[in-house]
Write an enzyme that holds these catalytic residues in place. Structure first.
Site, PDB file in Angstrom:
ATOM      1  N   TYR A  17       0.893  -1.280  -0.095  1.00  8.48           N
ATOM      2  CA  TYR A  17      -0.089   0.135  -0.063  1.00  8.48           C
ATOM      3  C   TYR A  17       0.833   1.270  -0.204  1.00  8.48           C
ATOM      4  O   TYR A  17       1.703   1.229   0.660  1.00  8.48           O
ATOM      5  CB  TYR A  17      -0.927   0.035   1.331  1.00  8.48           C
ATOM      6  CG  TYR A  17      -1.514   1.467   1.319  1.00  8.48           C
ATOM      7  CD1 TYR A  17      -3.022   1.284   0.797  1.00  8.48           C
ATOM      8  CD2 TYR A  17      -1.224   2.428   1.961  1.00  8.48           C
ATOM      9  CE1 TYR A  17      -3.661   2.337   0.948  1.00  8.48           C
ATOM     10  CE2 TYR A  17      -2.009   3.616   1.803  1.00  8.48           C
ATOM     11  CZ  TYR A  17      -3.219   3.577   1.381  1.00  8.48           C
ATOM     12  OH  TYR A  17      -3.962   4.670   1.380  1.00  8.48           O
ATOM     13  N   GLU A  47      -3.705   7.387  -4.018  1.00  4.87           N
ATOM     14  CA  GLU A  47      -3.322   6.214  -3.243  1.00  4.87           C
ATOM     15  C   GLU A  47      -3.060   5.296  -4.406  1.00  4.87           C
ATOM     16  O   GLU A  47      -4.083   5.077  -5.360  1.00  4.87           O
ATOM     17  CB  GLU A  47      -4.865   5.888  -2.744  1.00  4.87           C
ATOM     18  CG  GLU A  47      -4.792   4.660  -1.711  1.00  4.87           C
ATOM     19  CD  GLU A  47      -6.293   4.266  -1.475  1.00  4.87           C
ATOM     20  OE1 GLU A  47      -7.261   4.335  -1.796  1.00  4.87           O
ATOM     21  OE2 GLU A  47      -6.305   4.387   0.152  1.00  4.87           O
TER      22      GLU A  47
END
Ligand code: GDP
Ligand code: MN
Length: 399
Positions: A109, A197
């Protein structure tokens, strides 16, 4: 403003971020054709909506044959996908991204957010990618790496290297990771993004680091500096209440309650929302009519507020400096007449031409409650709304 995954990937590529090859499709036939252009063994058919978590609801499918691609595309196109980010109404799939499939060894992530407390961009990373950041913080809080970027110097190679080491990447992968992390930061910084993101950022089986998903949001106040990014706006993905108001130059944000608000100034609008809540009600929206509002603009604001079927009472709160209370009052009277308004309406006027404004309301002969203070106005509108006994009131009260 949000953009689609394929648009975000296209922009990131310009900053040296690795993304899989892919193409856009608007029909099942086009999806098959795009897959042939990619000529890999497997492709991923990805629904393009302004939301993450598509994989969980069928919006991401790995396919090996033309039939599978056509079937996935047929199922997705024209469908409203409901994820935990879209709200219950879901978002309509109007286009697909057809991408070469990646062999994943590890999902990471990588996120960049504007931290208002730090007043800086903060990098958030985790070796437990793939799941949503909320789930990572709930399940694997220890895996979360946070690194604050100094805006004077930007993301430095040593800082990116430190993040890469903390992610536990093999030494051989570090230079690539540094390139991805610094490239992603430069993209965020140079394009005035509010959030980026990449989830997942993957390590492939052949040892490459690739951005497999990308979510990019922009600060609307900086879009004038990036006309080419403004072009990427997809109104079909936006809240129609907000699009209507925004197209008319009104500052509007849709909320979940039943009391519509028409206010001047963002600060007063925030205070009005607070007062409604303190009086036991829930605001349906934030609306700032701005300064020097004409009667027409007030009428337009009523239309914007009434676009929301949840609105069951309206509060107008004006503290007029540049505004004129008599113009506001004229707009209110016109709105009640032209829109056949029957729901409770409370108006609080203060400031420039307040006596003239009150006179306009009083002489209209319409059923409009007027008050001197905001506190009274909030209490009265909530009380009047409750007195209507609308079904939504009782249904929600019972919950
Ligand atoms: P999201 O669900 O909207 O966040 O969509 P993503 O693009 O992140 O895809 C969801 C998940 O699908 C990823 O976390 C991967 O596990 C999987 N996925 C997506 N693309 C590929 C691919 O090319 N190969 C493989 N093996 N899995 C993929
Ligand atoms: Mn994702």
């Amino acid at each position: 403003m949000d953009i689609h995954e394929y648009q975000a990937k296209d922009l990131l590529k310009k900053f040296g971020v690795n993304v899989p090859r892919g193409g856009i499709a608007y029909s099942p036939e086009q999806a098959v054709y795009r897959a042939q252009e990619l000529s890999g063994e497997r492709v991923v058919v990805k629904a393009q909506i302004h939301s993450g978590a598509r994989g969980k609801v069928g919006g991401v499918k790995i396919c090996s044959t033309d039939d599978e691609i056509a079937e996935a595309a047929t199922w997705m196109l024209g469908r409203k996908l409901v994820t935990h980010q879209t709200g219950p109404q879901g978002k309509l799939v109007g286009r697909l991204y057809i991408e070469e499939a990646t062999d994943i060894a590890q999902e990471l992530y990588l996120g960049f957010v504007m931290d208002r407390t730090e007043e800086r961009v903060v990098v958030v990373a985790s070796a437990q990618g793939g799941m949503e950041i909320e789930d990572i913080s709930a399940n694997e809080p220890g895996s979360i790496i946070r690194s604050v970027v100094d805006p004077a110097v930007g993301m430095q190679a040593f800082q990116a290297r430190e993040i890469a080491f903390q992610l536990g990447l093999e030494p051989g992968l570090i230079p690539q990771a540094v390139k991805q992390i610094t490239g992603a930061y430069r993209a965020m910084d140079e394009m005035d993004a509010a959030m980026l993101e990449i989830n997942p950022l993957v390590v492939t089986k052949s040892g490459e680091i690739v951005a497999l998903d990308a979510k990019l949001s922009f600060d609307a106040n900086a879009l004038f500096r990036h006309p080419e990014i403004s072009e990427l706006r997809d109104k079909s993905q936006e809240d129609p209440r907000e699009t209507y108001a925004e197209d008319r130059g009104l500052n509007y944000i849709g909320l979940e309650g039943h009391i519509g608000c028409i206010v001047n100034g963002a600060g007063l609008a925030m205070a009005t929302l607070d007062m409604i809540k303190m009086s036991g009600g829930e605001p349906a929206n934030f609306l700032d009519v701005g300064g020097g509002a004409s009667p027409e603009r007030v009428l337009m604001s009523f239309k914007a507020v009434l676009n929301d079927p949840k609105v069951e009472a309206i509060l107008v709160n004006i503290f007029a400096g540049i505004n004129r209370c008599d113009w506001i009052a004229e707009g209110v009277v016109r709105a009640v007449k032209e829109l056949n308004l029957t729901m409770p309406l409370v108006v609080r006027l203060s400031g420039t031409n307040v006596d003239e404004g009150r006179k306009v309301l009083a002489e209209s002969g319409l059923d409009i409650t007027t008050t001197e203070t905001l506190a009274e106005a909030a209490e009265q509108v909530v009380a009047a709304w409750k007195a209507t006994g609308n079904p939504s009131t009782t249904a929600e009260a019972a919950q």
